[in-house]
Design a protein around this motif. Structure first.
Motif, short mmCIF file in Angstrom:
data_model
loop_
_atom_site.label_atom_id
_atom_site.label_comp_id
_atom_site.label_asym_id
_atom_site.label_seq_id
_atom_site.Cartn_x
_atom_site.Cartn_y
_atom_site.Cartn_z
N GLU A 193 0.85 -1.18 0.00
CA GLU A 193 0.00 0.00 0.00
C GLU A 193 0.89 1.24 0.00
OE1 GLU A 193 -3.71 0.94 2.69
OE2 GLU A 193 -1.95 1.92 3.56
N SER B 290 -6.90 1.04 -2.31
CA SER B 290 -6.67 0.37 -1.03
C SER B 290 -7.95 0.38 -0.21
CB SER B 290 -5.57 1.10 -0.27
OG SER B 290 -5.50 0.63 1.06
N SER C 35 -8.14 0.94 2.77
CA SER C 35 -8.04 2.01 3.77
C SER C 35 -8.21 3.41 3.15
CB SER C 35 -6.68 1.95 4.49
OG SER C 35 -5.62 2.19 3.58
N TYR C 36 -8.35 3.47 1.82
CA TYR C 36 -8.51 4.78 1.18
C TYR C 36 -9.88 5.37 1.52
CZ TYR C 36 -9.71 8.15 -2.48
OH TYR C 36 -10.13 9.27 -3.15
N LYS D 210 -4.37 6.46 -1.21
CA LYS D 210 -3.78 5.16 -0.89
C LYS D 210 -4.19 4.12 -1.93
CE LYS D 210 -3.48 6.12 4.07
NZ LYS D 210 -3.91 5.71 5.42
#
Length: 512
Positions: free
Chosen positions: A194, A485, A487-488, A505
């Motif tokens: 990432e 990602s 987590s983006y 990300k």
């Protein structure tokens, strides 16, 4: 008796002085705004009634803070988040409305015919005067007007001729490969990694512009320090932006504003060092390589030109900022969209491999990357780096079948227009690169595509930005696949340019 008369005279003078300024302030903060509002309503513009001093400032700031308080869903329909107050008023009043920026009304113009007319008449529709933030953030060619702008453009323009840009392609690819090597080291033996690509892409575009446009070299300590200060300057600019609605805001003694001015002064001092160092080299016989800084210094030394050293410094500073950041923003959103639409990523990669194989991208393939170009245009439609353009008039001015009153400004809300089904069709919210199958300048899209503004004052670096984006993307597609990602957080934000609020990300996987 004489003392009484003298005292009365002094009191009368003071009273007249107070009355004069009371009338002047009343005119500025109430009478003139209400007169202009009445005339705008007669022309068919709608908007909130003028409110003393603040105008729409409070509502705009409240709405802005609300939308940036949390991310949005993974949608390309970003206009209500990027320009929330403009979107709100468009829903409330239709496409012909005004917003009060303090005591001044700004007309929102969304008709492509009127927009084209405004941008084609730069001497009448100029950039707002005394725009201290624009001067501090950008300056140079981007904010100058009239003969000064024309003279500076003439001097700088050869830097951006296509033959010059083509010669930059090997350097663009080389810088891109250096970034890829950094990512390879992060991958090591892992299948994927990432990466928040935002700082990497900004560093890449800064490196390319400094080396190829300003030719200041990779070892310049001054340029490294300027790069470090850019982030601090942008943060401070965002903090003080809320003050811009107040008349005389640039002179307010606030801590944030003082910090902004201090950073601006430090950047200017560093740019001055870069410029004067090159000037001394040229005076000692250093060759002019045709880069922008050399061309400007050559013009400065020609006594027939009125191109001062301060002009050179200002233009150089502006390209350290605007020239790098706008290109970086477009690249960031291209990579996001390709990550979101893997089928288009695959099609673009297939085209790149067909054109270049396992060889580094080169100039011979420039005009063969049709799919990549279509994707770039469509991303810049959905995620335009510049969300809006401002213009102003100094006298009553005809626009279409209207005569606009002096003292008004105009906003061209590019993001709203780019998401308007009346302009682009019912599929406006869909990512459809094929809509640019005929390109831009040879199709009906030319009248409505404004990623680089339009008219005589369209972006001078348009061709460079497209070539840079094309070859960075091509180099990346040969070597990596990428996806969004988990987590983006999707949060496009208008902060002078279109910014990913929480970073960008992506998950990278090595192909070769």
């Amino acid at each position: 008796m004489d003392a009484t008369i003298a005292s009365s005279a002094v009191i009368a003078v003071i009273a007249l002085f107070i009355l004069h300024y009371t009338i002047k302030l009343a005119n500025k903060f109430w009478v003139r705004p209400k007169k202009v509002e009445k005339r705008l309503r007669e022309l068919g513009f709608m908007g909130n009634p003028y409110r003393f001093f603040y105008g729409d400032a409070k509502e705009m700031e409240e709405m802005r803070l609300k939308v940036i308080s949390e991310p949005m869903e993974h949608s390309d329909d970003i206009s209500s988040r990027v320009l929330p107050y403009h979107h709100h008023l468009a829903q409330k009043y239709g496409k012909q409305f005004f917003i009060w920026i303090g005591t001044k009304p700004r007309l929102t113009i969304m008709d492509p015919v009127l927009v084209k007319d405004i941008l084609s008449r730069p001497n009448e529709f100029q950039k707002p005067r005394k725009d201290h933030m624009a001067q501090a953030l950008i300056g140079g060619l981007f904010t100058s007007e009239g003969n000064i702008w024309a003279e500076h453009k003439k001097i700088i323009n050869p830097t951006f001729h296509m033959d010059k840009i083509k010669n930059m392609i090997p350097a663009i690819v080389k810088s891109s490969l250096e970034l890829m090597e950094k990512w390879n080291m992060s991958l090591a033996s892992k299948e994927s990694v990432e990466v928040d690509i935002w700082p990497d892409i900004e560093a890449l575009t800064y490196d390319i512009v400094c080396k190829n446009i300003l030719a200041v070299g990779e070892t310049s300590e001054e340029t490294k320090k300027i790069y470090q200060l850019r982030a601090k300057f942008n943060q401070q600019a965002s903090k003080v932006a809320r003050l811009m609605f107040f008349p005389g805001w640039w002179n307010l003694p606030t801590k944030d504003l003082n910090t902004l001015k201090a950073v601006h002064k430090e950047v200017k001092a560093l740019v001055t060092k870069v410029v004067t160092k090159r000037l001394e080299q040229m005076k000692k016989g250093a060759k002019n390589e045709g880069d922008m800084l050399s061309l400007m210094l050559e013009a400065h030394q020609d006594e027939t030109n009125k191109f001062s050293l301060d002009d050179v410094i200002d233009e150089c500073r502006s390209f350290h900022f605007a020239g790098t950041e706008s290109t970086a923003r477009s690249l960031i959103w291209v990579l996001y969209v390709l990550s979101k639409y893997p089928e288009w990523q695959a099609r673009a990669r297939e085209e790149v491999l067909q054109v270049f194989g396992d060889q580094n991208p080169n100039v011979e393939g420039l005009n063969q990357l049709k799919i990549v170009t279509m994707i770039l245009y469509e991303v810049m439609r959905l995620y335009p780096p510049t969300s809006m353009i401002h213009r102003a008039i100094s006298k009553d001015t005809k626009l279409g079948d209207m005569v606009l009153p002096a003292w008004v400004q105009m906003t061209i809300p590019i993001t709203l227009m780019n998401h308007d089904p009346d302009i682009w069709g019912e599929d406006v919210k869909q990512f459809k690169p094929e809509r640019f199958g005929e390109g831009v300048f040879n199709s009906k899209m030319q009248a409505v595509f404004m990623a680089f503004a339009g008219g005589p004052r369209k972006c001078i670096g348009q061709s460079l930005a497209m070539v840079l984006d094309t070859f960075v993307i091509a180099t990346l597609l040969q070597r990596f696949s990428f996806e969004v990602s988990p987590s983006y957080l999707h949060a496009p934000k208008h902060a002078f340019l279109l910014t990913p609020q929480f970073g960008m990300k992506l998950v990278l996987r090595k192909l070769v």
